[in-house]
Motif scaffolding. Structure first.
Motif, PDB file in Angstrom:
ATOM      1  N   GLY A  13     -33.072  -0.397  86.452  1.00  0.00           N
ATOM      2  CA  GLY A  13     -32.956  -1.919  86.440  1.00  0.00           C
ATOM      3  C   GLY A  13     -33.380  -2.508  85.205  1.00  0.00           C
ATOM      4  O   GLY A  13     -33.167  -3.589  84.751  1.00  0.00           O
ATOM      5  N   SER A  14     -34.114  -1.854  84.570  1.00  0.00           N
ATOM      6  CA  SER A  14     -34.903  -2.226  83.282  1.00  0.00           C
ATOM      7  C   SER A  14     -34.142  -2.456  82.116  1.00  0.00           C
ATOM      8  O   SER A  14     -34.154  -2.984  81.078  1.00  0.00           O
ATOM      9  CB  SER A  14     -36.281  -1.541  82.846  1.00  0.00           C
ATOM     10  N   GLY A  15     -32.860  -1.393  82.403  1.00  0.00           N
ATOM     11  CA  GLY A  15     -31.903  -1.351  81.291  1.00  0.00           C
ATOM     12  C   GLY A  15     -32.647  -0.269  80.166  1.00  0.00           C
ATOM     13  O   GLY A  15     -31.748  -0.041  79.004  1.00  0.00           O
ATOM     14  N   LEU A  47     -23.321   8.041  88.688  1.00  0.00           N
ATOM     15  CA  LEU A  47     -21.837   8.125  88.387  1.00  0.00           C
ATOM     16  C   LEU A  47     -21.116   7.447  89.019  1.00  0.00           C
ATOM     17  O   LEU A  47     -19.660   7.014  88.639  1.00  0.00           O
ATOM     18  CB  LEU A  47     -21.458   9.390  88.899  1.00  0.00           C
ATOM     19  N   THR A  48     -21.518   6.448  89.644  1.00  0.00           N
ATOM     20  CA  THR A  48     -20.599   5.240  90.371  1.00  0.00           C
ATOM     21  C   THR A  48     -21.068   3.816  89.832  1.00  0.00           C
ATOM     22  O   THR A  48     -20.540   3.032  90.357  1.00  0.00           O
ATOM     23  CB  THR A  48     -20.891   5.309  91.876  1.00  0.00           C
ATOM     24  N   GLN A  49     -22.114   3.840  89.009  1.00  0.00           N
ATOM     25  CA  GLN A  49     -22.394   2.526  88.361  1.00  0.00           C
ATOM     26  C   GLN A  49     -21.479   2.233  87.425  1.00  0.00           C
ATOM     27  O   GLN A  49     -20.819   3.013  86.614  1.00  0.00           O
ATOM     28  CB  GLN A  49     -23.849   2.641  87.711  1.00  0.00           C
ATOM     29  N   PRO A  50     -20.934   0.704  87.364  1.00  0.00           N
ATOM     30  CA  PRO A  50     -20.075   0.467  86.570  1.00  0.00           C
ATOM     31  C   PRO A  50     -20.714   0.173  84.898  1.00  0.00           C
ATOM     32  O   PRO A  50     -21.970   0.242  84.876  1.00  0.00           O
ATOM     33  CB  PRO A  50     -19.745  -1.191  87.013  1.00  0.00           C
ATOM     34  N   PRO A  51     -19.724   0.390  84.035  1.00  0.00           N
ATOM     35  CA  PRO A  51     -20.737   0.220  82.492  1.00  0.00           C
ATOM     36  C   PRO A  51     -21.011  -1.005  82.170  1.00  0.00           C
ATOM     37  O   PRO A  51     -21.055  -2.149  82.985  1.00  0.00           O
ATOM     38  CB  PRO A  51     -19.289   0.416  81.728  1.00  0.00           C
ATOM     39  N   ASP A  52     -22.046  -1.090  81.479  1.00  0.00           N
ATOM     40  CA  ASP A  52     -22.865  -2.427  81.328  1.00  0.00           C
ATOM     41  C   ASP A  52     -21.894  -3.319  80.854  1.00  0.00           C
ATOM     42  O   ASP A  52     -20.822  -2.987  79.580  1.00  0.00           O
ATOM     43  CB  ASP A  52     -23.963  -2.141  80.129  1.00  0.00           C
ATOM     44  N   GLY A  70     -16.660   9.392  77.230  1.00  0.00           N
ATOM     45  CA  GLY A  70     -17.352   8.348  77.190  1.00  0.00           C
ATOM     46  C   GLY A  70     -18.082   7.744  78.381  1.00  0.00           C
ATOM     47  O   GLY A  70     -18.603   6.764  78.069  1.00  0.00           O
ATOM     48  N   GLY A  71     -17.905   8.516  79.410  1.00  0.00           N
ATOM     49  CA  GLY A  71     -18.533   8.043  80.747  1.00  0.00           C
ATOM     50  C   GLY A  71     -19.858   8.742  80.880  1.00  0.00           C
ATOM     51  O   GLY A  71     -20.386   9.361  79.922  1.00  0.00           O
ATOM     52  N   PRO A  72     -20.626   8.397  81.911  1.00  0.00           N
ATOM     53  CA  PRO A  72     -22.087   8.970  82.024  1.00  0.00           C
ATOM     54  C   PRO A  72     -21.572  10.151  82.651  1.00  0.00           C
ATOM     55  O   PRO A  72     -20.702  10.779  83.295  1.00  0.00           O
ATOM     56  CB  PRO A  72     -22.528   8.062  83.410  1.00  0.00           C
ATOM     57  N   ARG A  73     -22.840  11.071  82.258  1.00  0.00           N
ATOM     58  CA  ARG A  73     -22.817  12.579  82.450  1.00  0.00           C
ATOM     59  C   ARG A  73     -24.167  12.879  83.003  1.00  0.00           C
ATOM     60  O   ARG A  73     -25.216  12.419  82.633  1.00  0.00           O
ATOM     61  CB  ARG A  73     -22.815  13.525  81.221  1.00  0.00           C
ATOM     62  N   VAL A  74     -24.268  13.449  83.931  1.00  0.00           N
ATOM     63  CA  VAL A  74     -25.470  13.899  84.821  1.00  0.00           C
ATOM     64  C   VAL A  74     -25.765  15.252  84.837  1.00  0.00           C
ATOM     65  O   VAL A  74     -24.637  15.983  85.291  1.00  0.00           O
ATOM     66  CB  VAL A  74     -25.449  13.263  86.308  1.00  0.00           C
ATOM     67  N   VAL A  75     -26.800  15.993  84.655  1.00  0.00           N
ATOM     68  CA  VAL A  75     -27.039  17.405  84.711  1.00  0.00           C
ATOM     69  C   VAL A  75     -28.273  17.480  85.699  1.00  0.00           C
ATOM     70  O   VAL A  75     -29.231  16.903  85.679  1.00  0.00           O
ATOM     71  CB  VAL A  75     -27.414  17.880  83.356  1.00  0.00           C
ATOM     72  N   ILE A  76     -27.997  18.242  86.824  1.00  0.00           N
ATOM     73  CA  ILE A  76     -29.000  18.807  87.779  1.00  0.00           C
ATOM     74  C   ILE A  76     -29.436  20.157  87.510  1.00  0.00           C
ATOM     75  O   ILE A  76     -28.588  21.253  87.355  1.00  0.00           O
ATOM     76  CB  ILE A  76     -28.373  18.569  89.260  1.00  0.00           C
ATOM     77  N   LEU A  77     -30.794  20.480  87.118  1.00  0.00           N
ATOM     78  CA  LEU A  77     -31.375  21.706  86.841  1.00  0.00           C
ATOM     79  C   LEU A  77     -32.162  22.041  88.023  1.00  0.00           C
ATOM     80  O   LEU A  77     -33.343  21.528  88.007  1.00  0.00           O
ATOM     81  CB  LEU A  77     -32.033  21.671  85.592  1.00  0.00           C
ATOM     82  N   ARG A 115     -25.296   8.786  76.708  1.00  0.00           N
ATOM     83  CA  ARG A 115     -25.144   8.473  78.163  1.00  0.00           C
ATOM     84  C   ARG A 115     -25.282   9.744  79.105  1.00  0.00           C
ATOM     85  O   ARG A 115     -24.516   9.745  80.024  1.00  0.00           O
ATOM     86  CB  ARG A 115     -23.629   7.969  78.267  1.00  0.00           C
ATOM     87  N   ALA A 116     -26.199  10.696  78.749  1.00  0.00           N
ATOM     88  CA  ALA A 116     -26.462  12.111  79.531  1.00  0.00           C
ATOM     89  C   ALA A 116     -27.819  11.717  80.153  1.00  0.00           C
ATOM     90  O   ALA A 116     -28.761  11.481  79.585  1.00  0.00           O
ATOM     91  CB  ALA A 116     -26.354  13.090  78.849  1.00  0.00           C
ATOM     92  N   THR A 117     -27.751  11.956  81.597  1.00  0.00           N
ATOM     93  CA  THR A 117     -29.104  12.009  81.894  1.00  0.00           C
ATOM     94  C   THR A 117     -29.548  13.548  82.616  1.00  0.00           C
ATOM     95  O   THR A 117     -28.440  13.958  83.499  1.00  0.00           O
ATOM     96  CB  THR A 117     -29.298  10.977  83.316  1.00  0.00           C
TER      97      THR A 117
END
Length: 374
Positions: A41-43, A71-76, A148-155, A179-181
């Motif tokens: 939420g802090s951006g 992955l379901t959050q709308p773009p800023d 260009g969308g968000p990418r998420v990696v789970i290790l 945009r990768a977490t």
């Protein structure tokens, strides 16, 4: 997913329980969820997160919840006529959401799961996450960047990275893609490269309370034989450990062990023989290993009782508190049990390594404990 992995077990799934990506709710980790939501939420969301805590307390489940959420959050977007959109107050996602369905099927294009893959022959899982798996991650990040969308990696788990793979992950953390977490699950963060730890924000998870553990076991479809209190005491608040204990009848086995200890200092030999034979028959290797762990657990609880003046709560077996207080009434007794624990543990490990008769090994161990009680 490559063809050779289809017939191999998932290395990040506990046998007898659903995979974390299929776990609907996370119990007992509200503080960790609030911390992540506050950062989101802090951006100024950090690109690397290290999810830490004892094995089996929900780290992987939280990682999958975060992944679905991101992955379901709308773009800023800039504030509209009515101001900025309301910040999400939960990580919950509708299970019918297309992203949620794709994540469950491991077909979400914005998600990469980094875990142990097949060995060089492809007939078993590798004993570590190798650099070849990290190269697949780099390819994923390069290809998905164009969309260009968000990418998420789970290790899962970062503790299993070999040296080369750890250095490759470190490079990604040092030069994070846009945009990768990266969500790193770690049971023993102290074993990771200090530079990996320093480039991640830590998100610690705590052991579960008895009530939260009972709820998590019910969700996993695991019956808490012996009661959730016994499993909570024996598992240290770990759902994973509680599932393993339930599958092997750990609560009943510990109650039987405590019944033998209740006879000390004069060992009830028939009861000791029955216990040793039950844990040493053909096909009972898992039960034998579990009994070894429970013996170590009992000695630790004896030492803790004498040191603190009160038995640990909740009770792990009927009458346990009375037995612990009688055998370990003061700090001097606590020191004796604490000194005995590594000796007994070492003898059990050595006996298993050289294939000593399990029944004789267990019976000898019980006699050693009885001698200390005298």
């Amino acid at each position: 997913m490559s063809a050779e992995t289809l017939d191999l077990p998932e290395p990040d799934r506990l046998e007898g329980a659903p995979h974390p990506r299929h776990t609907a709710r996370l119990f007992g980790q509200e503080a960790a969820e609030r911390a992540f939501l506050a950062a989101h939420g802090s951006g100024r969301l950090h690109h690397g997160w290290l999810l830490t805590g004892p094995r089996g307390v929900g780290k992987a489940t939280l990682a999958w919840r975060i992944a679905r959420f991101l992955l379901t959050q709308p773009p800023d977007a800039p504030p509209g006529l009515f101001g900025a959109p309301e910040r999400p107050g939960s990580l919950d996602i509708d299970p019918g959401h297309p992203v949620a369905r794709r994540v469950a099927a491991l077909s979400e294009p914005g998600l990469f799961l980094l875990r142990r893959g097949p060995n060089e022959r492809g007939n078993a899982l590798s004993d570590a996450i190798r650099v070849a798996e990290v190269r697949k991650l780099k390819s994923f990040l390069a290809l998905s960047n164009a969309e260009g969308g968000p990418r998420v990696v789970i290790l899962d788990a970062a503790d299993e990275l070999n040296v080369n793979a750890a250095n490759a992950v470190l490079k990604l953390l040092e030069e994070p893609p846009a945009r990768a977490t990266l969500l790193l699950v770690s049971h023993q963060p102290a074993r990771l490269l200090p530079t990996i730890r320093s480039r991640c924000r830590s998100l610690p998870l705590a052991p579960l309370s008895e009530a939260d553990l009972a709820a998590a076991l019910a969700q996993a479809g695991v019956e808490a034989e012996g009661g959730s209190g016994a499993l909570a005491a024996l598992s240290g608040g770990s759902v994973g450990a509680a599932v393993s204990l339930a599958q092997e009848g750990g609560a009943a086995l510990y109650a039987e062990l405590m019944g033998v200890l209740a006879s000390l200092p004069r060992l009830d030999r028939p009861a000791a023989l029955a216990l040793s034979e039950r844990a040493a028959g053909p096909g009972s290797e898992a039960r034998r290993d579990l009994l070894f762990e429970l013996i170590d657990h009992a000695l630790a609880r004896l030492a803790r009782t004498g040191a603190t003046g009160r038995p640990p709560a909740p009770e792990a077996a009927p009458g346990e508190a009375e037995t612990l207080l009688r055998l370990s009434p003061d700090p001097a007794a606590a020191r004796g049990w604490a000194e005995l624990a590594p000796v007994v543990g070492g003898r059990l490990r050595h006996g298993r390594a050289v294939n000593l008769d399990p029944a004789s090994l267990i019976l000898d161990t019980l006699h050693t404990i009885a001698n200390r009680a005298r």
